[in-house]
Write a protein that holds these residues in place. Structure first.
Motif, PDB file in Angstrom:
ATOM      1  N   ALA A   1      16.944 137.248  66.878  1.00 48.44           N
ATOM      2  CA  ALA A   1      15.970 138.057  66.156  1.00 48.44           C
ATOM      3  C   ALA A   1      14.765 138.425  67.002  1.00 48.44           C
ATOM      4  CB  ALA A   1      15.524 137.314  64.895  1.00 48.44           C
ATOM      5  N   ASP A   2      14.372 137.563  67.944  1.00 45.69           N
ATOM      6  CA  ASP A   2      13.161 137.858  68.719  1.00 45.69           C
ATOM      7  C   ASP A   2      13.448 138.935  69.757  1.00 45.69           C
ATOM      8  OD1 ASP A   2      13.961 136.651  71.343  1.00 45.69           O
ATOM      9  OD2 ASP A   2      14.127 134.865  70.098  1.00 45.69           O
ATOM     10  N   ALA A   3      12.446 139.300  70.503  1.00 44.09           N
ATOM     11  CA  ALA A   3      12.585 140.417  71.435  1.00 44.09           C
ATOM     12  C   ALA A   3      12.719 139.985  72.886  1.00 44.09           C
ATOM     13  CB  ALA A   3      11.381 141.351  71.295  1.00 44.09           C
ATOM     14  N   GLY A   4      12.668 138.684  73.163  1.00 44.15           N
ATOM     15  CA  GLY A   4      12.665 138.230  74.543  1.00 44.15           C
ATOM     16  C   GLY A   4      14.048 138.131  75.156  1.00 44.15           C
ATOM     17  N   ARG A   5      14.077 137.847  76.437  1.00 44.38           N
ATOM     18  CA  ARG A   5      15.328 137.613  77.152  1.00 44.38           C
ATOM     19  C   ARG A   5      15.810 136.200  76.858  1.00 44.38           C
ATOM     20  NH1 ARG A   5      16.463 139.455  83.345  1.00 44.38           N
ATOM     21  NH2 ARG A   5      16.679 141.437  82.253  1.00 44.38           N
ATOM     22  N   ARG A   6      17.109 136.070  76.562  1.00 47.72           N
ATOM     23  CA  ARG A   6      17.653 134.813  76.107  1.00 47.72           C
ATOM     24  C   ARG A   6      18.884 134.430  76.925  1.00 47.72           C
ATOM     25  NH1 ARG A   6      13.897 132.602  73.793  1.00 47.72           N
ATOM     26  NH2 ARG A   6      15.339 131.195  72.722  1.00 47.72           N
ATOM     27  N   PRO A   7      19.247 133.142  76.949  1.00 42.55           N
ATOM     28  CA  PRO A   7      20.501 132.757  77.602  1.00 42.55           C
ATOM     29  C   PRO A   7      21.699 133.359  76.871  1.00 42.55           C
ATOM     30  CG  PRO A   7      19.558 130.906  76.400  1.00 42.55           C
ATOM     31  CD  PRO A   7      18.534 131.985  76.383  1.00 42.55           C
ATOM     32  N   GLY A   8      22.777 133.550  77.613  1.00 44.57           N
ATOM     33  CA  GLY A   8      23.957 134.201  77.060  1.00 44.57           C
ATOM     34  C   GLY A   8      25.139 133.266  76.951  1.00 44.57           C
TER      35      GLY A   8
ATOM     36  N   LEU B   1      28.018 141.245  79.240  1.00 45.09           N
ATOM     37  CA  LEU B   1      26.984 140.325  78.765  1.00 45.09           C
ATOM     38  C   LEU B   1      25.807 140.292  79.726  1.00 45.09           C
ATOM     39  CD1 LEU B   1      26.073 138.190  76.710  1.00 45.09           C
ATOM     40  CD2 LEU B   1      27.327 136.491  78.054  1.00 45.09           C
ATOM     41  N   ARG B   2      26.088 140.260  81.020  1.00 46.28           N
ATOM     42  CA  ARG B   2      25.000 140.231  82.004  1.00 46.28           C
ATOM     43  C   ARG B   2      24.185 141.520  81.984  1.00 46.28           C
ATOM     44  NH1 ARG B   2      28.155 137.571  87.199  1.00 46.28           N
ATOM     45  NH2 ARG B   2      27.445 135.413  86.900  1.00 46.28           N
ATOM     46  N   ALA B   3      24.840 142.646  81.683  1.00 44.98           N
ATOM     47  CA  ALA B   3      24.147 143.930  81.695  1.00 44.98           C
ATOM     48  C   ALA B   3      23.288 144.148  80.454  1.00 44.98           C
ATOM     49  CB  ALA B   3      25.168 145.063  81.814  1.00 44.98           C
ATOM     50  N   GLU B   4      23.515 143.369  79.406  1.00 46.53           N
ATOM     51  CA  GLU B   4      22.701 143.494  78.194  1.00 46.53           C
ATOM     52  C   GLU B   4      21.251 143.108  78.521  1.00 46.53           C
ATOM     53  OE1 GLU B   4      20.628 143.576  74.948  1.00 46.53           O
ATOM     54  OE2 GLU B   4      22.658 144.434  74.968  1.00 46.53           O
ATOM     55  N   PRO B   5      20.277 144.006  78.249  1.00 45.73           N
ATOM     56  CA  PRO B   5      18.887 143.716  78.629  1.00 45.73           C
ATOM     57  C   PRO B   5      18.319 142.435  78.031  1.00 45.73           C
ATOM     58  CG  PRO B   5      19.152 146.039  78.060  1.00 45.73           C
ATOM     59  CD  PRO B   5      20.436 145.374  77.708  1.00 45.73           C
ATOM     60  N   ARG B   6      18.843 141.993  76.892  1.00 43.31           N
ATOM     61  CA  ARG B   6      18.334 140.783  76.264  1.00 43.31           C
ATOM     62  C   ARG B   6      18.851 139.503  76.936  1.00 43.31           C
ATOM     63  NH1 ARG B   6      17.032 140.606  71.052  1.00 43.31           N
ATOM     64  NH2 ARG B   6      16.344 138.526  71.654  1.00 43.31           N
ATOM     65  N   THR B   7      19.855 139.619  77.807  1.00 40.87           N
ATOM     66  CA  THR B   7      20.476 138.452  78.424  1.00 40.87           C
ATOM     67  C   THR B   7      19.777 138.069  79.713  1.00 40.87           C
ATOM     68  OG1 THR B   7      22.636 139.147  77.558  1.00 40.87           O
ATOM     69  CG2 THR B   7      22.649 137.483  79.295  1.00 40.87           C
ATOM     70  N   ASP B   8      19.512 136.780  79.868  1.00 45.54           N
ATOM     71  CA  ASP B   8      19.118 136.247  81.170  1.00 45.54           C
ATOM     72  C   ASP B   8      20.402 136.077  81.982  1.00 45.54           C
ATOM     73  OD1 ASP B   8      18.454 134.727  83.372  1.00 45.54           O
ATOM     74  OD2 ASP B   8      17.148 133.359  82.272  1.00 45.54           O
ATOM     75  N   PRO B   9      20.639 136.915  82.990  1.00 44.23           N
ATOM     76  CA  PRO B   9      21.935 136.904  83.677  1.00 44.23           C
ATOM     77  C   PRO B   9      22.200 135.654  84.492  1.00 44.23           C
ATOM     78  CG  PRO B   9      20.413 138.364  84.801  1.00 44.23           C
ATOM     79  CD  PRO B   9      19.736 137.941  83.539  1.00 44.23           C
ATOM     80  N   ASP B  10      21.175 134.847  84.715  1.00 44.81           N
ATOM     81  CA  ASP B  10      21.350 133.610  85.473  1.00 44.81           C
ATOM     82  C   ASP B  10      21.552 132.389  84.577  1.00 44.81           C
ATOM     83  OD1 ASP B  10      21.023 134.897  87.971  1.00 44.81           O
ATOM     84  OD2 ASP B  10      18.845 134.891  87.681  1.00 44.81           O
ATOM     85  N   ARG B  11      21.579 132.617  83.269  1.00 44.29           N
ATOM     86  CA  ARG B  11      21.727 131.500  82.323  1.00 44.29           C
ATOM     87  C   ARG B  11      22.820 131.854  81.315  1.00 44.29           C
ATOM     88  NH1 ARG B  11      16.846 130.306  79.203  1.00 44.29           N
ATOM     89  NH2 ARG B  11      17.719 128.212  78.968  1.00 44.29           N
TER      90      ARG B  11
ATOM     91  N   VAL C   1      32.274 131.440  89.328  1.00 41.83           N
ATOM     92  CA  VAL C   1      31.186 132.102  88.608  1.00 41.83           C
ATOM     93  C   VAL C   1      30.069 131.096  88.329  1.00 41.83           C
ATOM     94  CG1 VAL C   1      30.566 133.218  86.424  1.00 41.83           C
ATOM     95  CG2 VAL C   1      32.692 133.840  87.591  1.00 41.83           C
ATOM     96  N   ASN C   2      28.840 131.565  88.452  1.00 45.20           N
ATOM     97  CA  ASN C   2      27.671 130.717  88.216  1.00 45.20           C
ATOM     98  C   ASN C   2      27.441 130.574  86.717  1.00 45.20           C
ATOM     99  OD1 ASN C   2      25.300 129.258  88.419  1.00 45.20           O
ATOM    100  ND2 ASN C   2      24.035 131.072  88.771  1.00 45.20           N
TER     101      ASN C   2
ATOM    102  N   CYS D   1      23.128 121.728  78.360  1.00 43.63           N
ATOM    103  CA  CYS D   1      23.274 122.464  79.617  1.00 43.63           C
ATOM    104  C   CYS D   1      22.607 123.837  79.628  1.00 43.63           C
ATOM    105  CB  CYS D   1      24.755 122.645  79.937  1.00 43.63           C
ATOM    106  SG  CYS D   1      25.673 121.096  80.105  1.00 43.63           S
ATOM    107  N   LEU D   2      22.388 124.393  78.448  1.00 44.74           N
ATOM    108  CA  LEU D   2      21.828 125.751  78.345  1.00 44.74           C
ATOM    109  C   LEU D   2      20.943 125.826  77.094  1.00 44.74           C
ATOM    110  CD1 LEU D   2      22.036 128.608  79.740  1.00 44.74           C
ATOM    111  CD2 LEU D   2      23.722 129.160  77.980  1.00 44.74           C
ATOM    112  N   PRO D   3      19.831 125.117  77.090  1.00 47.90           N
ATOM    113  CA  PRO D   3      18.985 125.150  75.896  1.00 47.90           C
ATOM    114  C   PRO D   3      18.485 126.563  75.598  1.00 47.90           C
ATOM    115  CG  PRO D   3      17.882 124.047  77.729  1.00 47.90           C
ATOM    116  CD  PRO D   3      19.295 124.254  78.149  1.00 47.90           C
ATOM    117  N   ALA D   4      18.454 126.886  74.326  1.00 44.73           N
ATOM    118  CA  ALA D   4      18.079 128.247  73.933  1.00 44.73           C
ATOM    119  C   ALA D   4      16.593 128.492  74.069  1.00 44.73           C
ATOM    120  CB  ALA D   4      18.532 128.514  72.501  1.00 44.73           C
ATOM    121  N   ALA D   5      15.781 127.437  74.013  1.00 49.25           N
ATOM    122  CA  ALA D   5      14.332 127.607  74.128  1.00 49.25           C
ATOM    123  C   ALA D   5      13.957 128.060  75.526  1.00 49.25           C
ATOM    124  CB  ALA D   5      13.627 126.310  73.785  1.00 49.25           C
TER     125      ALA D   5
END
Length: 241
Positions: free
Chosen positions: A26-33, A103-113, A134-135, A236-240
């Motif tokens: 729901a928020d507008a920030g970049r998030r893990p995928g 998924l990596r190309a989605e602007p909301r995704t942090d591509p390194d997480r 893959v990382n 391993c991938l906390p959403a916060a």
């Protein structure tokens, strides 16, 4: 009250136009995928709801497609497509990378997480992404204690969790043992959870079409397996942020 956003997304993989389900927090920030792969029958509302649940937890979630927008409810048709696919790591990786790139190309995704979780064939694809180097931050599978080509598990860069039913005739004890031996020899941080009394696809609610033998729903273990997936992501991938 702000809610998650969802949409269908098209992308190319395995010579097909795939149709995935993207769920955004729901928020507008970049998030893990999180990539979420389905059982061999293909993408259904079961996986779409799981992607939505992940978005509610703060992940950008992509439930990916296996069959070019089709759901293969006929077991014979499903096996005719999935058995050759499961025998071809390069094809599995192509399907995985097609979804991963989206998924990596989605602007909301942090591509390194990014983490990859999957069920059955979708879980095998998640593992092949790991074996391809893959990382990823985590790999979680249910009903997918599949092994890969010799030595390639050494490329896995993240913890691996696998869940399987004790009575699963498709991922039988000897298959589980081969998988854990591969993970151990490669130095992977791995865990295996065996759910007592559960068959193959124990996590999947009953379907209104025939299934292959050895498949059955186990509601208690289904909830436990989902909780274990969420615990893996929390570790391993906390959403916060």
């Amino acid at each position: 009250m702000t809610t998650i956003a969802t949409r269908s997304v098209e992308y190319q993989a395995d010579g097909l136009t795939m149709v995935g389900h993207l769920a955004l927090p729901a928020d507008a920030g970049r998030r893990p995928g999180v990539l979420l792969g389905p059982e061999g029958m293909g993408l259904s509302d079961v996986e779409r709801r799981r992607a939505d649940a992940l978005a509610e937890l703060g992940y950008v979630a992509l439930a990916f497609d296996l069959h070019g927008g089709r759901y293969l409810g006929d077991p014979h048709e499903m096996l005719a497509r999935c058995l050759p696919l499961l025998a071809d790591p390069d094809r599995m990786r192509d399907i995985g990378h097609g979804a991963l790139n989206l998924l990596r190309a989605e602007p909301r995704t942090d591509p390194d997480r990014i983490a990859a979780i999957g069920y059955g064939t979708g879980g095998a694809i998640a593992l092949e992404l790991g074996r391809d180097g893959v990382n990823l931050r985590a790999i979680g599978t249910v009903n997918a204690t599949t092994t890969g080509r010799p030595g390639e598990a050494e490329r896995i860069l993240c913890p691996v969790w696998a869940g399987v039913g004790s009575e699963d005739p498709i991922m039988a004890p000897e298959q589980r043992e081969a998988f854990t031996a591969e993970m151990q020899a490669a130095g992977v941080d791995w865990r295996l959870t065996v759910y007592g009394g559960a068959l193959h696809a124990f996590h999947h609610p009953p379907v209104d079409h025939p299934t292959v033998p050895g498949v059955g729903y186990h509601p208690q273990h289904a909830q436990r397996a989902w909780s274990d997936v969420i615990a893996l992501l929390a570790e391993c991938l906390p959403a916060a942020n």
